[in-house]
Design a protein around this motif. Sequence first.
Motif, PDB file in Angstrom:
ATOM      1  N   LEU A   1      25.258   9.406 -11.424  1.00 56.93           N
ATOM      2  CA  LEU A   1      26.688   9.662 -11.295  1.00 56.93           C
ATOM      3  C   LEU A   1      27.507   8.645 -12.080  1.00 56.93           C
ATOM      4  CD1 LEU A   1      26.838  10.563  -7.491  1.00 56.93           C
ATOM      5  CD2 LEU A   1      27.276  12.105  -9.415  1.00 56.93           C
ATOM      6  N   MET A   2      27.030   7.421 -12.127  1.00 57.12           N
ATOM      7  CA  MET A   2      27.725   6.375 -12.875  1.00 57.12           C
ATOM      8  C   MET A   2      27.760   6.696 -14.371  1.00 57.12           C
ATOM      9  SD  MET A   2      29.044   3.612 -11.353  1.00 57.12           S
ATOM     10  CE  MET A   2      28.765   2.189 -12.408  1.00 57.12           C
ATOM     11  N   SER A   3      26.760   7.420 -14.846  1.00 51.85           N
ATOM     12  CA  SER A   3      26.722   7.788 -16.265  1.00 51.85           C
ATOM     13  C   SER A   3      27.664   8.948 -16.574  1.00 51.85           C
ATOM     14  CB  SER A   3      25.296   8.169 -16.676  1.00 51.85           C
ATOM     15  OG  SER A   3      24.889   9.376 -16.063  1.00 51.85           O
ATOM     16  N   GLU A   4      28.153   9.590 -15.522  1.00 46.07           N
ATOM     17  CA  GLU A   4      29.003  10.768 -15.699  1.00 46.07           C
ATOM     18  C   GLU A   4      30.443  10.552 -15.266  1.00 46.07           C
ATOM     19  OE1 GLU A   4      25.293  13.810 -14.598  1.00 46.07           O
ATOM     20  OE2 GLU A   4      26.973  13.522 -13.208  1.00 46.07           O
ATOM     21  N   LYS A   5      30.658   9.616 -14.322  1.00 48.06           N
ATOM     22  CA  LYS A   5      31.977   9.449 -13.734  1.00 48.06           C
ATOM     23  C   LYS A   5      32.405   7.994 -13.703  1.00 48.06           C
ATOM     24  CE  LYS A   5      31.015  13.206 -10.400  1.00 48.06           C
ATOM     25  NZ  LYS A   5      32.158  14.113 -10.675  1.00 48.06           N
ATOM     26  N   ASP A   6      33.686   7.794 -13.506  1.00 44.76           N
ATOM     27  CA  ASP A   6      34.212   6.462 -13.246  1.00 44.76           C
ATOM     28  C   ASP A   6      33.778   6.041 -11.845  1.00 44.76           C
ATOM     29  OD1 ASP A   6      36.235   4.246 -13.914  1.00 44.76           O
ATOM     30  OD2 ASP A   6      36.915   4.961 -11.957  1.00 44.76           O
ATOM     31  N   PHE A   7      33.415   4.772 -11.682  1.00 48.13           N
ATOM     32  CA  PHE A   7      32.901   4.287 -10.398  1.00 48.13           C
ATOM     33  C   PHE A   7      33.848   4.608  -9.243  1.00 48.13           C
ATOM     34  CE2 PHE A   7      32.956   0.807  -7.240  1.00 48.13           C
ATOM     35  CZ  PHE A   7      31.713   1.023  -6.668  1.00 48.13           C
ATOM     36  N   GLU A   8      35.135   4.386  -9.424  1.00 45.76           N
ATOM     37  CA  GLU A   8      36.092   4.572  -8.335  1.00 45.76           C
ATOM     38  C   GLU A   8      36.187   6.018  -7.876  1.00 45.76           C
ATOM     39  OE1 GLU A   8      37.385   2.274  -6.630  1.00 45.76           O
ATOM     40  OE2 GLU A   8      36.769   0.599  -7.897  1.00 45.76           O
ATOM     41  N   SER A   9      35.822   6.944  -8.739  1.00 45.68           N
ATOM     42  CA  SER A   9      35.939   8.361  -8.373  1.00 45.68           C
ATOM     43  C   SER A   9      34.696   8.892  -7.659  1.00 45.68           C
ATOM     44  CB  SER A   9      36.211   9.210  -9.617  1.00 45.68           C
ATOM     45  OG  SER A   9      35.074   9.228 -10.467  1.00 45.68           O
ATOM     46  N   ILE A  10      33.618   8.113  -7.652  1.00 42.72           N
ATOM     47  CA  ILE A  10      32.381   8.544  -7.004  1.00 42.72           C
ATOM     48  C   ILE A  10      32.510   8.415  -5.489  1.00 42.72           C
ATOM     49  CG2 ILE A  10      29.904   8.068  -6.749  1.00 42.72           C
ATOM     50  CD1 ILE A  10      29.917   7.027  -9.613  1.00 42.72           C
TER      51      ILE A  10
ATOM     52  N   THR B   1      29.055   0.219 -19.748  1.00 46.54           N
ATOM     53  CA  THR B   1      30.037   1.136 -20.323  1.00 46.54           C
ATOM     54  C   THR B   1      30.887   1.841 -19.270  1.00 46.54           C
ATOM     55  OG1 THR B   1      28.402   2.943 -20.395  1.00 46.54           O
ATOM     56  CG2 THR B   1      28.639   1.577 -22.372  1.00 46.54           C
ATOM     57  N   SER B   2      30.586   1.654 -17.999  1.00 47.28           N
ATOM     58  CA  SER B   2      31.360   2.308 -16.942  1.00 47.28           C
ATOM     59  C   SER B   2      32.773   1.739 -16.892  1.00 47.28           C
ATOM     60  CB  SER B   2      30.681   2.122 -15.579  1.00 47.28           C
ATOM     61  OG  SER B   2      29.414   2.710 -15.591  1.00 47.28           O
ATOM     62  N   LYS B   3      33.759   2.605 -16.885  1.00 44.60           N
ATOM     63  CA  LYS B   3      35.152   2.169 -16.882  1.00 44.60           C
ATOM     64  C   LYS B   3      35.479   1.373 -15.620  1.00 44.60           C
ATOM     65  CE  LYS B   3      36.799   6.087 -19.615  1.00 44.60           C
ATOM     66  NZ  LYS B   3      37.680   7.270 -19.642  1.00 44.60           N
ATOM     67  N   GLY B   4      36.097   0.245 -15.817  1.00 45.24           N
ATOM     68  CA  GLY B   4      36.552  -0.556 -14.684  1.00 45.24           C
ATOM     69  C   GLY B   4      35.467  -1.341 -13.982  1.00 45.24           C
TER      70      GLY B   4
END
Length: 200
Positions: free
Chosen positions: A19-28, A103-106
């Motif tokens: 999920l981290m490779s697909e989404k921003d951490f805060e949105s998971i 590379t994960s945003k934020g």
Amino acid sequence: MDRRIQKSRQAIMDAFMKLMSEKDFESITINQIAEEANVNRGTVYLHFTDKYDLRDQCMEVQFNQLLRSCMPEEGMVFTSKTALLRTFEHLEQHASFYYVMLTSKGNTVFRDRMETVIQQSLNDHLDSIGLDKELNKDITVQFLISAGVGLLEWWITRSMPFPVSVMVEQFWQLLERLQLQSDELPNRSKKNLGNKAHYT
């Protein structure tokens, strides 16, 4: 740990990384993690307090593996060519994890943790070799952290454009010019002494 419990825990961590490779951490969300891992929400909470705890434990697992791989005898990254080689080899073997985390945003937590690990090793190393009096230790440590982590980050996020052997040789030559290698290495190359470098 029971094999089923361990398998469930690993599935959750793998799902989180996907999920981290697909989404921003805060949105998971925990629900998304549970669904991806094919477990119920309660199972996730049996292993982890929340997604922040899950992220931190994923990082600790990787950092512990990195330390075990690179520090048994030679020390960490800057202290010997062997340690530097082991570090790059470990990063290559686990490139997908490091790519996602870097590379994960934020997600600056991972980079901060990496810098802390290297800083601890550098402080000990510079104390052991007796840093040149003309060099300020704090400035030297921060320079090397920025250079080291920046280089590792660049290599991973650019899909490793150069092989491990090239990265190690180039990085070591740069450290050589700063004369910051361990005295444990015989015949350390120093221009003012005219010695020829030799590595074991």
